[in-house]
Design a protein around this motif. Structure first.
Motif, PDB file in Angstrom:
ATOM      1  N   TRP A  91       6.948 -11.401  -2.521  1.00  0.00           N
ATOM      2  CA  TRP A  91       7.541 -10.082  -2.249  1.00  0.00           C
ATOM      3  C   TRP A  91       6.513  -9.124  -1.653  1.00  0.00           C
ATOM      4  O   TRP A  91       6.881  -8.220  -0.901  1.00  0.00           O
ATOM      5  CB  TRP A  91       8.173  -9.521  -3.524  1.00  0.00           C
ATOM      6  CG  TRP A  91       9.296 -10.379  -4.039  1.00  0.00           C
ATOM      7  CD1 TRP A  91       9.338 -11.059  -5.215  1.00  0.00           C
ATOM      8  CD2 TRP A  91      10.537 -10.666  -3.357  1.00  0.00           C
ATOM      9  NE1 TRP A  91      10.526 -11.755  -5.321  1.00  0.00           N
ATOM     10  CE2 TRP A  91      11.274 -11.537  -4.203  1.00  0.00           C
ATOM     11  CE3 TRP A  91      11.087 -10.303  -2.142  1.00  0.00           C
ATOM     12  CZ2 TRP A  91      12.542 -12.030  -3.860  1.00  0.00           C
ATOM     13  CZ3 TRP A  91      12.345 -10.785  -1.780  1.00  0.00           C
ATOM     14  CH2 TRP A  91      13.054 -11.641  -2.638  1.00  0.00           C
ATOM     15  N   HIS A  92       5.253  -9.339  -2.003  1.00  0.00           N
ATOM     16  CA  HIS A  92       4.171  -8.627  -1.315  1.00  0.00           C
ATOM     17  C   HIS A  92       4.297  -8.855   0.199  1.00  0.00           C
ATOM     18  O   HIS A  92       4.277  -7.915   0.992  1.00  0.00           O
ATOM     19  CB  HIS A  92       2.831  -9.168  -1.852  1.00  0.00           C
ATOM     20  CG  HIS A  92       1.608  -8.618  -1.201  1.00  0.00           C
ATOM     21  ND1 HIS A  92       0.693  -7.843  -1.862  1.00  0.00           N
ATOM     22  CD2 HIS A  92       1.139  -8.733   0.073  1.00  0.00           C
ATOM     23  CE1 HIS A  92      -0.285  -7.509  -1.037  1.00  0.00           C
ATOM     24  NE2 HIS A  92      -0.040  -8.031   0.146  1.00  0.00           N
ATOM     25  N   ASP A  93       4.456 -10.104   0.563  1.00  0.00           N
ATOM     26  CA  ASP A  93       4.600 -10.451   1.986  1.00  0.00           C
ATOM     27  C   ASP A  93       5.892  -9.885   2.577  1.00  0.00           C
ATOM     28  O   ASP A  93       5.912  -9.406   3.707  1.00  0.00           O
ATOM     29  CB  ASP A  93       4.616 -11.980   2.149  1.00  0.00           C
ATOM     30  CG  ASP A  93       3.216 -12.575   2.118  1.00  0.00           C
ATOM     31  OD1 ASP A  93       2.231 -11.823   2.188  1.00  0.00           O
ATOM     32  OD2 ASP A  93       3.112 -13.818   2.022  1.00  0.00           O
ATOM     33  N   ARG A  94       6.952  -9.970   1.812  1.00  0.00           N
ATOM     34  CA  ARG A  94       8.248  -9.483   2.308  1.00  0.00           C
ATOM     35  C   ARG A  94       8.186  -7.991   2.630  1.00  0.00           C
ATOM     36  O   ARG A  94       8.624  -7.550   3.688  1.00  0.00           O
ATOM     37  CB  ARG A  94       9.341  -9.752   1.263  1.00  0.00           C
ATOM     38  CG  ARG A  94      10.719  -9.155   1.559  1.00  0.00           C
ATOM     39  CD  ARG A  94      11.411  -9.775   2.775  1.00  0.00           C
ATOM     40  NE  ARG A  94      11.538 -11.204   2.679  1.00  0.00           N
ATOM     41  CZ  ARG A  94      12.627 -11.857   2.257  1.00  0.00           C
ATOM     42  NH1 ARG A  94      13.707 -11.179   1.928  1.00  0.00           N
ATOM     43  NH2 ARG A  94      12.647 -13.164   2.187  1.00  0.00           N
ATOM     44  N   THR A 111       0.832  -1.199   0.000  1.00  0.00           N
ATOM     45  CA  THR A 111       0.000   0.000   0.000  1.00  0.00           C
ATOM     46  C   THR A 111       0.868   1.251   0.000  1.00  0.00           C
ATOM     47  O   THR A 111       0.601   2.219  -0.729  1.00  0.00           O
ATOM     48  CB  THR A 111      -0.930   0.000   1.238  1.00  0.00           C
ATOM     49  OG1 THR A 111      -1.740  -1.161   1.211  1.00  0.00           O
ATOM     50  CG2 THR A 111      -1.803   1.256   1.253  1.00  0.00           C
ATOM     51  N   ILE A 112       1.904   1.255   0.777  1.00  0.00           N
ATOM     52  CA  ILE A 112       2.756   2.446   0.878  1.00  0.00           C
ATOM     53  C   ILE A 112       3.822   2.468  -0.215  1.00  0.00           C
ATOM     54  O   ILE A 112       4.076   3.504  -0.827  1.00  0.00           O
ATOM     55  CB  ILE A 112       3.422   2.510   2.269  1.00  0.00           C
ATOM     56  CG1 ILE A 112       2.361   2.644   3.355  1.00  0.00           C
ATOM     57  CG2 ILE A 112       4.416   3.666   2.331  1.00  0.00           C
ATOM     58  CD1 ILE A 112       2.896   2.578   4.780  1.00  0.00           C
ATOM     59  N   LEU A 113       4.442   1.344  -0.471  1.00  0.00           N
ATOM     60  CA  LEU A 113       5.650   1.333  -1.304  1.00  0.00           C
ATOM     61  C   LEU A 113       5.424   0.792  -2.718  1.00  0.00           C
ATOM     62  O   LEU A 113       6.370   0.665  -3.497  1.00  0.00           O
ATOM     63  CB  LEU A 113       6.741   0.522  -0.601  1.00  0.00           C
ATOM     64  CG  LEU A 113       7.148   1.065   0.771  1.00  0.00           C
ATOM     65  CD1 LEU A 113       7.956   0.035   1.534  1.00  0.00           C
ATOM     66  CD2 LEU A 113       7.948   2.363   0.627  1.00  0.00           C
ATOM     67  N   GLY A 114       4.197   0.456  -3.049  1.00  0.00           N
ATOM     68  CA  GLY A 114       3.905   0.015  -4.408  1.00  0.00           C
ATOM     69  C   GLY A 114       3.597  -1.469  -4.489  1.00  0.00           C
ATOM     70  O   GLY A 114       4.222  -2.284  -3.802  1.00  0.00           O
ATOM     71  N   ALA A 115       2.655  -1.819  -5.388  1.00  0.00           N
ATOM     72  CA  ALA A 115       2.176  -3.187  -5.514  1.00  0.00           C
ATOM     73  C   ALA A 115       3.270  -4.134  -5.996  1.00  0.00           C
ATOM     74  O   ALA A 115       4.227  -3.723  -6.672  1.00  0.00           O
ATOM     75  CB  ALA A 115       1.000  -3.227  -6.489  1.00  0.00           C
ATOM     76  N   GLU A 116       3.116  -5.418  -5.647  1.00  0.00           N
ATOM     77  CA  GLU A 116       4.020  -6.466  -6.108  1.00  0.00           C
ATOM     78  C   GLU A 116       3.188  -7.569  -6.737  1.00  0.00           C
ATOM     79  O   GLU A 116       2.271  -8.096  -6.084  1.00  0.00           O
ATOM     80  CB  GLU A 116       4.803  -7.058  -4.926  1.00  0.00           C
ATOM     81  CG  GLU A 116       5.837  -6.144  -4.321  1.00  0.00           C
ATOM     82  CD  GLU A 116       6.975  -5.801  -5.281  1.00  0.00           C
ATOM     83  OE1 GLU A 116       7.302  -6.635  -6.151  1.00  0.00           O
ATOM     84  OE2 GLU A 116       7.515  -4.688  -5.169  1.00  0.00           O
ATOM     85  N   PRO A 117       3.474  -7.958  -7.958  1.00  0.00           N
ATOM     86  CA  PRO A 117       2.701  -9.036  -8.584  1.00  0.00           C
ATOM     87  C   PRO A 117       2.930 -10.381  -7.894  1.00  0.00           C
ATOM     88  O   PRO A 117       2.041 -11.230  -7.881  1.00  0.00           O
ATOM     89  CB  PRO A 117       3.233  -9.068 -10.019  1.00  0.00           C
ATOM     90  CG  PRO A 117       4.542  -8.364  -9.980  1.00  0.00           C
ATOM     91  CD  PRO A 117       4.484  -7.392  -8.849  1.00  0.00           C
TER      92      PRO A 117
END
Lengths: 149, 149, 149, 149, 149, 149, 149, 149
Positions: free
Chosen positions: D56-59, D46-52
């Motif tokens: 890495w979303h979790d990281r 949400t803050i740093l940009g989406a991850e497909p």
């Protein structure tokens, strides 16, 4: 400069009161263990459930008490350890060793008859006092530079 | 994996020998304090000059001995502290506290009659053993995964 | 440069053997917990005496095992923590947290199905591997700069 | 003496509220992780940009959350870790290991059915409680020396 | 007295060889990062799987390399950090800061044109050398007391 | 048990030789600063280039020497600091303070005429010796338990 | 829970103001280096006397500035390091390494064009932000659990 | 940002007053040793009982004073050590070494005639000042970024 002082050891005489009252007016925060002997012995089982085996009864209580004594020791600038004339008082010596390993300034308060038995503990201390009033005088001197008399 | 084990405490029985001999063949390096009572008491004044006052006689010796005991404690992975049935043994409890503050694995070796008096020391320990042979069995298990019997 | 590597976690597959054999020839010293499940559960009571209450039975064993696991974790340069597909494996996550707080390089070895549940553990790790062979390749690369293929 | 207490672990029941409300009037500062599950999962992207890629979303999220949890753990005198009846809860065990390595006083709050699976975590703790009210009683006793009843 | 020396920084000239060869015969153990640029960039994805996003490609590699660089920095008595005339070389400055915080003896090897830009790094160093041979002379002097000429 | 002993301080008499020779046969590793006065003064400028200002000439040399003295102090179990009858010897007292803060066992070797001026240094020491031979006797006793005579 | 945040790095844009103003109302104490470029360069010689050699001019200033930057880094919970598009900025990377070694939570603020050159620094960070507003959002989330939007 | 500054060393001139008064209005907490020479010498025996031997008279006093000086040194961000033109001042150099080992920012205040004798102490310092007013200017600059003139 203020000091945090943990008062460890013997719980059957009024030495803590004499130190705390004598230090009135000085910038000292005193911390102490739970000195209610029965509560200290039974805290573990009272809160967390009875144990039929006295060994684990003691373990439960000692661990709960350790939350407080570790906090007191770790936050202290000075640790005063009082050895009285009775009992084994191994927890007092244990606290002294713990404080020494943390590099705390240690003051031992003990009667001369224990001098030889306490020689290793004394050798790790900044002062060996005989009376609570001497502890007060040390704290006053350390904080204000004022000597008695 | 090898272990360095410091054997602290009581010096009037053969418990150290029983541990060291029992552990033969294991990858253990044992360290011990000076266990010659007279030498331990007098080392300071013998080397550095006599003291008329027993208090400073003791201080000189205790400080010289501390060079060895501190080294032993600091290098150890495991500290075994033995409490016998006699004497105050405050230096043993002091070593236990020192070891606990350093995060060493502590094994207390003591007779059941001391259980209550040692409850704070025991609560900081990984094991409370009754006989030197149990200490050996712990070391063997820790190093090899082998249990007795 | 050599490495000391502690292999923590799951004990029901041959992942440790695959890592250790794969790393043959590299300057690595492996340490491991006791992986004999029964011995690990019963070591405390077998050596130090039976406990009627399973809670203290477990406590005695866990403390004896901690002598070895703490030594393994503290001496390690790299801690590999394996999460399998079964059981709670809280001791594995506990070891990972312990290692992270000590600043050890952490490698997590786990199947992708655990990715979300392990996200906090993974985020503290230098690598998340899926197969023991990847752990070997990391160790080889770290020690020799050589990549597979 | 006041205490800073970090409340780690399970976020689906009201145990934190029960501890905090129960401790009203005591000199305790409580810190907690972000307990809004969705926010905690998505804060990174949400803050740093989406991850497909979910990994890495979790990281990203786990690292942002770690700023708060590390601060909470490092500032705490006491860390309470709650294990509920559901989910893997590896982050709770990770926090417990992290706290143990930092020498914090650990209180585990868990149902008896987890006793065996948590034996290593419990063995590092000062207390194993079953109900939030027991945690409150421990805090009250540690701060005031008062036992319930 | 022997020294462990970590050689950090620039990887496109032969400065490491000149230091290591020059120091032949001295009691020095040199450690170095992986200096194969391609392997260093790709180690993460080669072992642990490709990443479509270059950011995470880099992250995977940087973390795997950190296992080696952290070990090198933490084990070192002396850390030599070389700044060349090209590139950003932020990892070199990062290593210098890491080494300084650990209290390592730092030697900076850099051309005079960087003096002002490196003034904070230099101020944390025991020596600012211009040529690899000066580093060798420092190591020889530190170990043997012998000066050149 | 072996000891690493750093011999700090005065460089104009043969006290280091007397300690090292006296300790022959004991498991002691001695480390010493560079005791060639001229080399010690000029090492910085000889290797790294001349300085017109004596202040920076001294700074360059002192920093290079610090690589060795810090290593010696940090690796030592025991630090012996010798104060002679001449010169300011502030670096000796500086080393003593550095060693005390690191928790090293300190032995002060000094003539009685300095007793009052050294009282703070002595108070941090395990022993105050008058002759190098006393230092040897302490090391022998610490390592073997044997007293002279 | 409050946070102390040190803002390190680039001094030629208004990023610090944007972070500090954006964080208004949050329980954050910000610390910053001296950002007056001329004062920062000349502080040493202005106070302690001119130096004809620019190398020592820089050294004097860098050491005086280090009193502030070390204090800022050591007291911080979070260290934000900003890399701009110009200059070497080695002191920023040095601060990042220093913070990482102290175990601080690191946030890197940098444009994507530096991603590859900063990969080692990024890998040690909890977050890589592109805009000061993202840093503010992280601080708000960490302190209050609130996400933007 | 505020600073805690310990003022160590020479007690026969008014340098402490000049620093403290000069720093009025700055966010500095100053701590100092007991500067009453007679009290400082006699505090041990006055409180804890006379000693016929001057050596132990000094020891008792030095240990009591160490409670204050250790607290001052350990709590300080900056340690200023003043060397005057008279006396051995070994306790000043000892404090400097102690502070350096703790990683404190050190400021040495000394006349140029001592430059060579103090080169090792100076090399560990952030600044070598000649007059108390320079110390004040450093503190003002560090706290406010303002330079004199």
């Amino acid at each position: 400069m203020g000091l945090t002082v943990y008062l460890s050891g013997e719980i059957h005489t009024d030495w803590r009161e004499r130190v705390i009252e004598g230090a009135e007016g000085l910038d000292v925060t005193f911390t102490v263990p739970v000195t209610d002997h029965a509560a200290s012995d039974d805290c573990g089982v009272t809160i967390l459930g009875a144990e039929p085996d006295k060994f684990w009864h003691d373990r439960k209580g000692a661990l709960v008490n350790a939350i407080r004594t570790r906090k007191g020791l770790e936050d202290a600038d000075v640790v005063v350890v009082r050895f009285g004339t009775q009992y084994k008082q191994w927890n007092a010596a244990f606290d002294a060793g713990f404080a020494a390993a943390l590099g705390k300034s240690l003051i031992v308060l003990q009667p001369p008859e224990h001098d030889h038995a306490l020689k290793e503990v004394n050798a790790a201390a900044m002062a060996v006092a005989r009376e609570p009033e001497e502890v007060v005088q040390i704290l006053r001197y350390v904080l204000t530079g004022t000597l008695p008399g």
